[in-house]
Write a protein that holds these residues in place. Structure first.
Motif, PDB file in Angstrom:
ATOM      1  N   UNK A 134       0.872  -1.084  -0.234  1.00  0.00           N
ATOM      2  CA  UNK A 134       0.130   0.177  -0.222  1.00  0.00           C
ATOM      3  C   UNK A 134       0.855   1.452   0.259  1.00  0.00           C
ATOM      4  N   UNK A 135       1.995   1.037   0.529  1.00  0.00           N
ATOM      5  CA  UNK A 135       3.270   2.119   1.014  1.00  0.00           C
ATOM      6  C   UNK A 135       3.212   2.628  -1.205  1.00  0.00           C
ATOM      7  N   UNK A 136       3.431   1.451  -1.771  1.00  0.00           N
ATOM      8  CA  UNK A 136       3.963   1.372  -2.677  1.00  0.00           C
ATOM      9  C   UNK A 136       2.818   2.508  -3.843  1.00  0.00           C
ATOM     10  N   UNK A 137       2.526   1.511  -3.488  1.00  0.00           N
ATOM     11  CA  UNK A 137       0.255   2.635  -4.113  1.00  0.00           C
ATOM     12  C   UNK A 137       0.402   3.487  -4.289  1.00  0.00           C
ATOM     13  N   UNK A 138       0.520   3.933  -2.904  1.00  0.00           N
ATOM     14  CA  UNK A 138       0.408   5.370  -2.780  1.00  0.00           C
ATOM     15  C   UNK A 138       1.252   6.372  -3.803  1.00  0.00           C
ATOM     16  N   UNK A 139       2.198   6.072  -2.918  1.00  0.00           N
ATOM     17  CA  UNK A 139       3.756   6.507  -3.329  1.00  0.00           C
ATOM     18  C   UNK A 139       3.807   7.039  -5.327  1.00  0.00           C
ATOM     19  N   UNK A 140       2.994   5.845  -6.006  1.00  0.00           N
ATOM     20  CA  UNK A 140       2.415   5.833  -7.560  1.00  0.00           C
ATOM     21  C   UNK A 140       1.502   7.132  -7.679  1.00  0.00           C
ATOM     22  N   UNK A 342      -7.684   3.844  -6.868  1.00  0.00           N
ATOM     23  CA  UNK A 342      -7.256   3.227  -7.371  1.00  0.00           C
ATOM     24  C   UNK A 342      -5.598   2.074  -6.694  1.00  0.00           C
ATOM     25  N   UNK A 343      -5.453   3.275  -5.556  1.00  0.00           N
ATOM     26  CA  UNK A 343      -4.458   2.956  -4.828  1.00  0.00           C
ATOM     27  C   UNK A 343      -4.838   1.451  -4.620  1.00  0.00           C
ATOM     28  N   UNK A 344      -5.612   1.155  -3.618  1.00  0.00           N
ATOM     29  CA  UNK A 344      -6.151  -0.181  -3.930  1.00  0.00           C
ATOM     30  C   UNK A 344      -6.170  -1.078  -4.611  1.00  0.00           C
ATOM     31  N   UNK A 345      -6.336  -0.687  -5.791  1.00  0.00           N
ATOM     32  CA  UNK A 345      -6.167  -1.971  -6.582  1.00  0.00           C
ATOM     33  C   UNK A 345      -4.781  -2.197  -7.679  1.00  0.00           C
ATOM     34  N   UNK A 346      -4.369  -1.043  -6.720  1.00  0.00           N
ATOM     35  CA  UNK A 346      -2.521  -0.975  -7.737  1.00  0.00           C
ATOM     36  C   UNK A 346      -1.916  -1.735  -6.570  1.00  0.00           C
TER      37      UNK A 346
END
Length: 352
Positions: A134-140, A342-346
């Motif tokens: 989740x940290x990576x997804x938010x970052x992205x 979007x964050x969740x699915x990434x």
């Protein structure tokens, strides 16, 4: 942005394929353009207004050196005023937003960055209780993994918006927080860049969020959300943790509703009446067992998990989701379903 909780600029400038979130109605929009000039708030000349800001900053304990450095020769940015007054409402659906952002290339980059920062991510995850994916997804989603962080001088942008007057109280407070950040030595004036609305760094924090949640994880004495990857990832974790993130839970799941009964089901359970707009588009919380008894099933048609967990129902076009507390923490970061989904699915596509 991440976010200022009381006024989420989360629909602020982001990296190229996250400019203005789909489906999020920006009430700021075109009304200001159509408003007759006579109705616009009165404002003093910028230099006169700035004199008052100097004194306010000094009264808050900000050093005279920082105040002089930040305000001497400062002028308003007309492009910021234009952006603030001309944000058109987006017509992009949540489904389209997610589909366009979560591309194979983004998923591949997310996994590459997760692998490259594995040790740091595990350490941060252990400290804050936020899963690395989740940290990576938010970052992205916030900055394309640090590639796009905004180029506007934050002090100049915030001063312009505070002087403009339409949201003077909010932006004046953010301006004072930004001055305090410089005064504390976390970043220099010239290096403090961000979006036109003042969202900063790879995490797109407003200054008030920086003050509350930014972390010096690399131990160099500065909370550097612009250049330090450990600080960036730990600051995201700190923010989500403050909003109640639970390490043992995921975000939720896509579900199937009883055929032809979606609207009736939502009416029976009831929508929330408090919170941000996105929260009010979700139902009240019910245990998963209650949703099971109402005929809700997992996306593949199987039964819902038999765990003691509260969930809210949210419908996005043809898709429906049961979302948990961690999803609500993502809305705390940016109160828009397009963003949170979007964050969740990434995150679901990032390998541990």
């Amino acid at each position: 942005m991440s976010a200022a909780p009381a006024y989420n600029i989360g629909v602020r400038m982001r990296w190229p394929f996250t400019l203005e979130l789909g489906l999020v109605t920006l009430a700021l929009s075109l009304v200001a353009i159509a408003m007759p000039r006579a109705q616009e708030p009165e404002r003093p000349p910028f230099d006169e207004w700035l004199t008052g800001m100097r004194q306010q900053a000094l009264d808050r304990g900000i050093s005279s050196a920082t105040v002089a450095q930040a305000f001497d020769g400062l002028t308003p940015l007309e492009v910021v005023v234009q952006r603030d007054r001309s944000q058109a409402e987006s017509i992009e659906t949540v489904e389209d937003y997610v589909r366009k952002r979560i591309t194979p290339r983004v998923v591949r980059t997310a996994n590459e960055r997760a692998k490259g920062e594995r040790a740091t991510l595990r350490s941060i995850g252990a400290r804050y209780g936020v899963q690395p994916r989740f940290l990576v997804a938010v970052w992205g989603l916030e900055s394309n993994f640090g590639r796009f962080t905004g180029t506007r001088p934050v002090i100049q942008a915030l001063a312009t918006l505070a002087w403009e007057g339409r949201r003077a109280t909010f932006f004046t407070a953010e301006l004072m927080h930004a001055l305090q950040i410089i005064d504390n030595g976390d970043i220099t004036l010239n290096a403090m860049t961000g979006s036109w609305a003042g969202a900063m760094g790879q995490v797109q924090f407003m200054p008030s969020s920086f003050v509350k949640h930014a972390v010096d994880f690399d131990g160099d004495g500065r909370r550097d959300i612009w250049r330090s990857t450990p600080d960036v990832l730990a600051s995201i974790a700190s923010y989500l943790s403050a909003y109640g993130w639970q390490a043992e839970e995921t975000w939720g799941r896509e579900v199937k509703l009883p055929a032809g009964k979606g609207a009736a089901l939502i009416e029976e359970v009831g929508l929330r009446t408090e919170g941000c707009r996105a929260e009010r588009e979700m139902t009240t919380r019910r245990p998963l067992a209650a949703w099971q008894s109402l005929g809700v099933r997992s996306a593949d048609g199987s039964a819902l998990p038999k765990v003691d967990r509260q969930a809210s129902l949210y419908r996005a076009g043809a898709r429906s989701y049961l979302v948990y507390g961690n999803y609500e923490a993502l809305l705390g970061y940016n109160c828009a379903h397009a963003y949170a989904l979007a964050v969740s699915q990434l995150a679901d596509r990032v390998k541990p």
